[in-house]
Write a protein that holds these residues in place. Sequence first.
Motif, PDB file in Angstrom:
ATOM      1  N   ALA A   6      -8.916  28.647 -48.162  1.00  0.00           N
ATOM      2  CA  ALA A   6      -7.942  29.488 -47.259  1.00  0.00           C
ATOM      3  C   ALA A   6      -6.697  28.632 -46.929  1.00  0.00           C
ATOM      4  CB  ALA A   6      -8.645  29.891 -46.025  1.00  0.00           C
ATOM      5  N   ALA A   7      -7.028  27.400 -46.585  1.00  0.00           N
ATOM      6  CA  ALA A   7      -5.610  26.450 -46.093  1.00  0.00           C
ATOM      7  C   ALA A   7      -4.746  26.357 -47.467  1.00  0.00           C
ATOM      8  CB  ALA A   7      -6.118  25.124 -45.435  1.00  0.00           C
ATOM      9  N   ASP A   8      -5.384  26.158 -48.771  1.00  0.00           N
ATOM     10  CA  ASP A   8      -4.665  26.037 -49.761  1.00  0.00           C
ATOM     11  C   ASP A   8      -3.749  27.124 -49.982  1.00  0.00           C
ATOM     12  OD1 ASP A   8      -5.020  23.536 -51.113  1.00  0.00           O
ATOM     13  OD2 ASP A   8      -6.199  24.740 -52.856  1.00  0.00           O
ATOM     14  N   LEU A   9      -4.159  28.540 -49.598  1.00  0.00           N
ATOM     15  CA  LEU A   9      -3.419  29.574 -49.841  1.00  0.00           C
ATOM     16  C   LEU A   9      -2.368  29.735 -48.644  1.00  0.00           C
ATOM     17  CD1 LEU A   9      -6.504  31.703 -51.213  1.00  0.00           C
ATOM     18  CD2 LEU A   9      -4.345  30.704 -52.605  1.00  0.00           C
ATOM     19  N   GLY A  10      -2.530  29.248 -47.765  1.00  0.00           N
ATOM     20  CA  GLY A  10      -1.944  29.288 -46.370  1.00  0.00           C
ATOM     21  C   GLY A  10      -2.222  30.519 -45.489  1.00  0.00           C
ATOM     22  N   LEU A  11      -3.570  30.748 -45.880  1.00  0.00           N
ATOM     23  CA  LEU A  11      -4.548  31.609 -44.916  1.00  0.00           C
ATOM     24  C   LEU A  11      -5.344  30.895 -43.921  1.00  0.00           C
ATOM     25  CD1 LEU A  11      -5.704  33.904 -48.006  1.00  0.00           C
ATOM     26  CD2 LEU A  11      -3.941  34.530 -46.475  1.00  0.00           C
ATOM     27  N   THR A  12      -5.619  31.841 -42.892  1.00  0.00           N
ATOM     28  CA  THR A  12      -6.784  31.475 -42.072  1.00  0.00           C
ATOM     29  C   THR A  12      -8.087  31.778 -42.787  1.00  0.00           C
ATOM     30  OG1 THR A  12      -7.143  33.632 -40.811  1.00  0.00           O
ATOM     31  CG2 THR A  12      -5.399  31.925 -39.985  1.00  0.00           C
ATOM     32  N   SER A  13      -9.195  31.208 -42.308  1.00  0.00           N
ATOM     33  CA  SER A  13     -10.511  31.520 -42.890  1.00  0.00           C
ATOM     34  C   SER A  13     -10.966  33.132 -42.749  1.00  0.00           C
ATOM     35  CB  SER A  13     -11.531  30.677 -42.490  1.00  0.00           C
ATOM     36  OG  SER A  13     -11.490  29.304 -42.585  1.00  0.00           O
ATOM     37  N   GLU A  14     -10.371  33.465 -41.495  1.00  0.00           N
ATOM     38  CA  GLU A  14     -10.601  34.764 -41.194  1.00  0.00           C
ATOM     39  C   GLU A  14     -10.148  35.779 -41.881  1.00  0.00           C
ATOM     40  OE1 GLU A  14     -12.916  36.382 -39.458  1.00  0.00           O
ATOM     41  OE2 GLU A  14     -11.884  38.315 -39.681  1.00  0.00           O
ATOM     42  N   GLU A  15      -8.601  35.528 -42.330  1.00  0.00           N
ATOM     43  CA  GLU A  15      -7.619  36.337 -43.218  1.00  0.00           C
ATOM     44  C   GLU A  15      -8.465  36.470 -44.777  1.00  0.00           C
ATOM     45  OE1 GLU A  15      -3.300  35.900 -41.573  1.00  0.00           O
ATOM     46  OE2 GLU A  15      -4.085  34.387 -42.800  1.00  0.00           O
ATOM     47  N   MET A  16      -8.935  35.112 -45.317  1.00  0.00           N
ATOM     48  CA  MET A  16      -9.458  35.255 -46.355  1.00  0.00           C
ATOM     49  C   MET A  16     -10.933  36.102 -46.399  1.00  0.00           C
ATOM     50  SD  MET A  16     -10.356  31.958 -49.009  1.00  0.00           S
ATOM     51  CE  MET A  16     -11.829  31.309 -48.327  1.00  0.00           C
ATOM     52  N   ASN A  17     -11.737  35.796 -45.346  1.00  0.00           N
ATOM     53  CA  ASN A  17     -12.997  36.235 -45.503  1.00  0.00           C
ATOM     54  C   ASN A  17     -12.696  37.959 -45.315  1.00  0.00           C
ATOM     55  OD1 ASN A  17     -15.716  35.897 -45.158  1.00  0.00           O
ATOM     56  ND2 ASN A  17     -15.607  36.789 -42.963  1.00  0.00           N
TER      57      ASN A  17
END
Length: 264
Positions: free
Chosen positions: A223-234
């Motif tokens: 998620a961090a690689d993509l500039g997202l939070t874990s929650e957003e990716m989830n």
Amino acid sequence: MLYEWIDERFRLPEVNVPSLGKPDPETAAGMVRTRWGLAEAPAPNMVHLLEAHGVRVFSLDPDHAEVDAFAVWRDGVPFVFLNTLKSAERGRFDAAHELGHLVMHGSEHACSGPEAERQANDFASAFLMPRASVLGHMPSGAHVDQILRGKRIWNVSAMALTYRMHDLGLLSDWQYRSTCAELSRLGYRSGEPQGMSQRETSQVLTKVFTALRSKRVRPGAVAADLGLTSEEMNRLMFGLTLTTFEGKGQQATAAATRSLSVVP
Ligand SMILES: [Zn+2]
């Protein structure tokens, strides 16, 4: 972006989704069934089935609850996004409906509007409940209790089976209307009482994140690689990461996981 991140590191199933503009939805559904070797059998897990034929399936952020689902071709790759707030049976229907759009209304035959929606619904109905299979299992003029037992054969909603039976001439107009009213009274319009115990979710994402975890790459690092939070990716992954994969581990180099096969 999440798909590209995965695609750079894993060999995903090849795309095997035909583009069929001309045939009617019933014929198109039969052609896809034949091509995928399903014959008249009830459709298996729809997310796994789509993924096995190269469709990249993600879930819609629950913030967009008003959207049922959508599909899009992007650079020759088909994507489907599913709403996870509806019943599991309706999730299957949505997946088949979006498959209908990909097959009949792909980049070569772009079209939208009420007519396209009707075609996609007819495709989904025929794909999930093949004519010969329904005619072989359901009696003409079936009662509600028979429909509630029958829907488990195809893992469809009671309403969807009722619609299909009317479509195939197994229910008269009057029987169709009275069955819908009865199902509505029993709560089958807004939900699916005693329905499937589990929602169908992604096999590819499960395999990818299991493999990453074995390399000690945590979902949070992706998620961090993509500039997202874990929650957003989830939210794009059927909620799989928080429930299944978020564990302790170090971030490994992306190269370590390259070319790991996740083809089923
Ligand atoms: Zn649609």
